[in-house]
Structures are given as structure tokens and as C-alpha cells.
Enzyme design. Structure first.
Site, PDB file in Angstrom:
ATOM      1  N   GLU A 141       0.867  -1.168   0.009  1.00 47.04           N
ATOM      2  CA  GLU A 141       0.061  -0.142   0.071  1.00 47.04           C
ATOM      3  C   GLU A 141       0.728   1.035  -0.180  1.00 47.04           C
ATOM      4  OE1 GLU A 141      -2.837  -0.222   3.216  1.00 47.04           O
ATOM      5  OE2 GLU A 141      -3.999  -1.761   2.243  1.00 47.04           O
ATOM      6  N   HIS A 174     -10.367   1.625   0.564  1.00 48.43           N
ATOM      7  CA  HIS A 174     -10.698   0.618   1.448  1.00 48.43           C
ATOM      8  C   HIS A 174     -12.257   0.074   1.724  1.00 48.43           C
ATOM      9  CE1 HIS A 174      -6.591   1.265   3.036  1.00 48.43           C
ATOM     10  NE2 HIS A 174      -6.774   0.440   3.853  1.00 48.43           N
TER      11      HIS A 174
END
Length: 287
Positions: A141, A174
Site C-alpha cells: 500500500e 478501503h
């Protein structure tokens, strides 16, 4: 369209596409198992590895060629030796300060004993979930959403604006957890509410991580903070409020706020770019 406008359009488009591809890669595998199942985790490891190989391509294509001549692509991605030790220790210290309250809670409720047991460490290292949460997820990420996106955005916007824009891609990504929650039987409204809350705090963390990356010029800085935050989890104030002793409750709550205030005061002075030999992303006018 002016060249600068074209660069900005390409940067926003690239960041959007990278976000979509990163999330989509987690769901290309048809599997009846949950996200915690070893086979699902292994397949997702492969997905993010492939995406990590692809992610630097837009950065290389979209960057001003003059900038690439001044710095190597590796340096722009936050991979450099100079200032490495400081980039590991200082962000870790800052994040520990921020989590002063939760860390104190580990001592109060006895959870700290976990760290003194070699067997617990060995079991953790053998766990795919541990590797996912503390290594693979934060590293992939930070690589995709920070190292490969932020340099693109910072040639269109000043450092401070780019630091606030970049985490939006990270936070929105997310929302894919809605799918996992609904698979477990959760209603859409409840799943959406939880994911919206997750979007809020992941975006706030993303601002912190982007700030660390820009100020230090190291991906290891944001990775260290990210991994530590994943380990600690979101601070649980409810556990503190459950204490019946008002003095103890007030003392523990105060540590949560002291940690936050101390972090705010220390953040800027402890991330002076000169300490990290960083003149890539941050200039004197931006400090």
C-alpha cells in the site's frame, strides 16, 4: 491543453486507475473462502506483488523528464541509503508517542506479556495473517499509494496540497471491505457505515504517511508507521471508559490526549528534511 494541465490530468487519472486495479486484483480469484483463509491470503499476495511491479510505470511515464535527470527513479520512489536509519527510527518514535494511551493500556491490562514470550513471536511469524497485516499490506500500500502516486501529484500541486489529495485514493480503496463484510452476512447499511468510518481514519493516517514520505524522502518511513499502526489497531477508548475507578479512568484518558498533543508538537521539528538528507520532495519554502 497546456503541458502542466496535461501532466495533472495524467497524474489524477493514473492514481485513480492504480487504486481501482489494486483493489480489483484482490477479487480476481474465485474462492469460497473468507479473506482470512490461507489460500485467499496467498492469492492476494500474488496479486499485490504483480500490481507492485506495474505501479511505477505511470510514475516513469508521467514525470517531468528534467526531474528524472536530477534524481533516479529509485530515489523518487523513496528507495535510497542516505538518511535510512533516521527514516526508520524517528517515524517509529513519533508513532509510539501518538499511541501513548493504547501502549499504556497494554501494560495495564497485562497484554504486554505477549511480547516477552518467544513462542508468541514464533507463532506470529508463522502466521500468514501476521505477514499480511504487518508486512505485505503496509508495504504494498505504501509502495502503490505513496511512493508511486505522491511524486506524480507533487509536480502538479504544492507539497501540502498533494499530501492531502493523495490519501483520498488510499481511503476510497478501503471501501472494498464492504464486499467482505456482506459475504459474512452483514447488512449493506451496517457494512457501509463501518467502511465509511474506516475511510475516515485511513484517510487521516494516509495524510500522516504521505507527510512522512515527503519530509523524509523514504518509503521505509511511512511503511514503519503503517506497520506499527496495523499492529496496534484503532485506539479503543471504550476499554478505558469501562474502568469503574474514576481516577484511573481519568489518568488513562489523559494519556491518550497527552500522546496526541505531544505528537502534534513533535511532528514538524522531528521530520526536518535536512535530518534525512532529503532535497527531493521538500523545499525550504514548504517547511
Amino acid at each position: 491543453m497546456e503541458h502542466s494541465q496535461l501532466q495533472c490530468t495524467f497524474a489524477i487519472f493514473s492514481c485513480t486507475i492504480l487504486s481501482i486495479i489494486y483493489v480489483a486484483s484482490l477479487y480476481i480469484w474465485k474462492s469460497p473462502h473468507s479473506r482470512e483463509h490461507p489460500s485467499t491470503i496467498k492469492k492476494r499476495f500474488l496479486s499485490v506483488f504483480i500490481i507492485s511491479l506495474i505501479s511505477p510505470v505511470p510514475l516513469y511515464i508521467g514525470l517531468n523528464q528534467g526531474l528524472i535527470q536530477q534524481e533516479t527513479l529509485w530515489e523518487l520512489l523513496g528507495l535510497r541509503w542516505s538518511g535510512l536509519l533516521q527514516a526508520v527510527l524517528i517515524p517509529l518514535f513519533l508513532t509510539i508517542v501518538l499511541f501513548l494511551g493504547p501502549i499504556t493500556m497494554l501494560s495495564v491490562n497485562g497484554s504486554w506479556r505477549f511480547y516477552g514470550e518467544p513462542t508468541n513471536w514464533l507463532n506470529s511469524i508463522k502466521s500468514l495473517i501476521w505477514w499480511r497485516n504487518l508486512v505485505v499490506a503496509p508495504l504494498s500500500e505504501e509502495w502503490t499509494f505513496r511512493a508511486c502516486m505522491l511524486p506524480l501529484l507533487m509536480q502538479c500541486f504544492n507539497q501540502k496540497i498533494a499530501i492531502f489529495i493523495c490519501p483520498l485514493f488510499f481511503g476510497i480503496a478501503h471501501f472494498h471491505h464492504i464486499v467482505d463484510r456482506m459475504k459474512k452476512g452483514m447488512e449493506f447499511k451496517h457494512a457501509f457505515f463501518i467502511s465509511s468510518f474506516q475511510f475516515a481514519y485511513t484517510t487521516l493516517f494516509g495524510i500522516y504517511a504521505a507527510f512522512l514520505f515527503a519530509k523524509t524522502g523514504h518509503i521505509i518511513a511511512s511503511f514503519t508507521a503503517h506497520s506499527f499502526c496495523n499492529h496496534m489497531g484503532f485506539p479503543d477508548i471504550s476499554e478505558v471508559l469501562a474502568y469503574k475507578n474514576p481516577v484511573k479512568r481519568a489518568g488513562l484518558l489523559s494519556l491518550f490526549f497527552i500522546g496526541l498533543i505531544a505528537w502534534c508538537f513533535l511532528l514538524t521539528p522531528l521530520t526536518n528534511p535536512k535530518w534525512f538528507n532529503n532535497n527531493i520532495f521538500w523545499n525550504e519554502q514548504s517547511v
